[in-house]
Design an enzyme around this catalytic site. Structure first.
Site, mmCIF file in Angstrom:
data_model
loop_
_atom_site.group_PDB
_atom_site.id
_atom_site.type_symbol
_atom_site.label_atom_id
_atom_site.label_comp_id
_atom_site.label_asym_id
_atom_site.label_seq_id
_atom_site.Cartn_x
_atom_site.Cartn_y
_atom_site.Cartn_z
ATOM 1 C CG ASN A 10 21.607 89.633 33.068
ATOM 2 O OD1 ASN A 10 22.318 90.654 33.075
ATOM 3 N ND2 ASN A 10 22.117 88.412 33.154
ATOM 4 C CE LYS A 12 22.999 87.265 29.553
ATOM 5 N NZ LYS A 12 23.344 85.883 29.323
ATOM 6 C CG HIS A 93 24.155 85.267 35.473
ATOM 7 N ND1 HIS A 93 24.892 84.669 34.478
ATOM 8 C CD2 HIS A 93 22.931 85.513 34.942
ATOM 9 C CE1 HIS A 93 24.139 84.555 33.393
ATOM 10 N NE2 HIS A 93 22.937 85.058 33.655
ATOM 11 C CD GLU A 95 26.351 85.027 30.987
ATOM 12 O OE1 GLU A 95 26.267 86.241 31.229
ATOM 13 O OE2 GLU A 95 25.586 84.446 30.192
ATOM 14 C CD GLU A 168 19.353 82.830 34.721
ATOM 15 O OE1 GLU A 168 18.659 83.486 33.940
ATOM 16 O OE2 GLU A 168 20.539 83.106 34.960
ATOM 17 N N GLY A 174 21.246 81.727 26.658
ATOM 18 C CA GLY A 174 21.760 82.284 25.411
ATOM 19 C C GLY A 174 21.913 81.262 24.295
ATOM 20 C CB SER A 214 16.580 80.326 25.536
ATOM 21 O OG SER A 214 17.982 80.259 25.333
HETATM 22 C C1 PEP Z 1 20.482 85.214 31.551
HETATM 23 O O1 PEP Z 1 21.544 85.678 31.186
HETATM 24 O O2 PEP Z 1 20.176 85.266 32.743
HETATM 25 C C2 PEP Z 1 19.613 84.605 30.557
HETATM 26 C C3 PEP Z 1 18.584 83.918 30.974
HETATM 27 O O3 PEP Z 1 19.945 84.804 29.242
HETATM 28 P P1 PEP Z 1 19.069 84.390 27.943
HETATM 29 O O4 PEP Z 1 17.657 84.825 28.210
HETATM 30 O O5 PEP Z 1 19.694 85.129 26.819
HETATM 31 O O6 PEP Z 1 19.168 82.910 27.821
#
Ligand code: PEP
Length: 257
Positions: A10, A12, A93, A95, A168, A174, A214
């Site tokens: 992803n 973003k 997601h 976000e 998630e 992040g 992460s």
């Molecule tokens: C994500 O945005 O779906 C995500 C898992 O980000 P990160 O791997 O940076 O934690």
């Protein structure tokens, strides 16, 4: 037959045409790691350029509108994503839920629209740190997921062949923090039980459940060997071919047992 591990990047709001070289490098590496299914979701502007060049990886989007077209300034429909060469869309997601106040009912409409347009759907769910600390993580995630699963068809087969769920935990996205292996295993088992309840044993067992939060090459092997973890949704570490394919490599190794 068990599905291959699914590793999805992803990007973003990162990526201009200069990043196409990373997409090319990911595609070349994916051709050498066929035991793993690799895909990336760049910003909308890069969907068609990546689609034109990629031979192995699938390209998808990070969101879509639930309507096919109309007076929705700034929005993109699922049919437009498919027209640009997109094969899937990430929906719900955290976000999007936080920054755009997306609710489960809206995400469900988007998922139905995406399936109608022939896209695959990666449906995200996850709890906040407070919800986990309060001991409500499982109940929260199950409620969220149940309310956002697509209705699309009465035949579960039509839905499950195109559906992937991504767990998630919001506090792990992040931040460099990851859930413990036990917590990941417990949550994925709960999600599996829910999918079986909704779609029946045969079909509910087929849906891949990704972990996201992460994930890096260093922790991917352990996470991806956890029961019911069918792959990873990767943010930061998907922006370079080196780190992203390090995760794909770990996924391939976890497959070999
Ligand atoms: C994500 O945005 O779906 C995500 C898992 O980000 P990160 O791997 O940076 O934690």
């Amino acid at each position: 037959m068990p599905l291959r591990p699914y590793i999805v990047g992803n990007w973003k709001m990162h990526g201009t045409r200069a990043m196409l070289s990373e997409a090319r490098a990911i595609d070349r590496a994916a051709q050498r790691h066929m035991k793993v299914e690799v895909a990336i979701a760049p910003p909308y502007t890069l969907i068609h350029p990546v689609h034109r060049e990629a031979e192995q990886i699938a390209v998808g989007a990070q969101d879509c509108h639930h309507e096919e077209g109309g007076a929705h300034t700034g929005d993109i429909s699922a049919a437009m994503i498919a027209d640009a060469g997109g094969k899937f869309v990430i929906l719900g997601h955290s976000e999007r839920r936080q920054n755009h106040k997306e609710a489960d009912a809206q995400i469900k409409l988007k998922a139905d629209a995406a399936l109608t347009a022939g896209l695959r759907v990666i449906l995200c769910c996850g709890e906040s740190e407070k919800t986990r600390d309060d001991g409500n993580a499982v109940a929260h995630v199950k409620k969220q997921l149940k309310a956002s699963l697509p209705q699309f068809s009465d035949n579960p087969e039509d839905v499950v062949e195109k559906l992937t769920v991504a767990y998630e935990p919001i506090w792990a996205i992040g931040t460099g923090k990851t859930a413990t292996i036990d917590d990941i295993g417990d949550m994925h088992a709960e999600i599996r039980a829910l999918l079986i309840k909704v779609y029946g044993e045969e079909h509910g067992s087929e849906v891949r459940i990704l972990y996201g939060g992460s994930v890096k090459p260093e922790n991917a092997g352990e996470i991806l060997s956890t029961p019911e973890v069918g792959g990873a949704l990767v943010g930061g570490a998907s922006l370079t071919a080196d780190s992203f394919m390090g995760i794909a490599l770990a996924a391939g190794e976890s497959e070999e047992g």
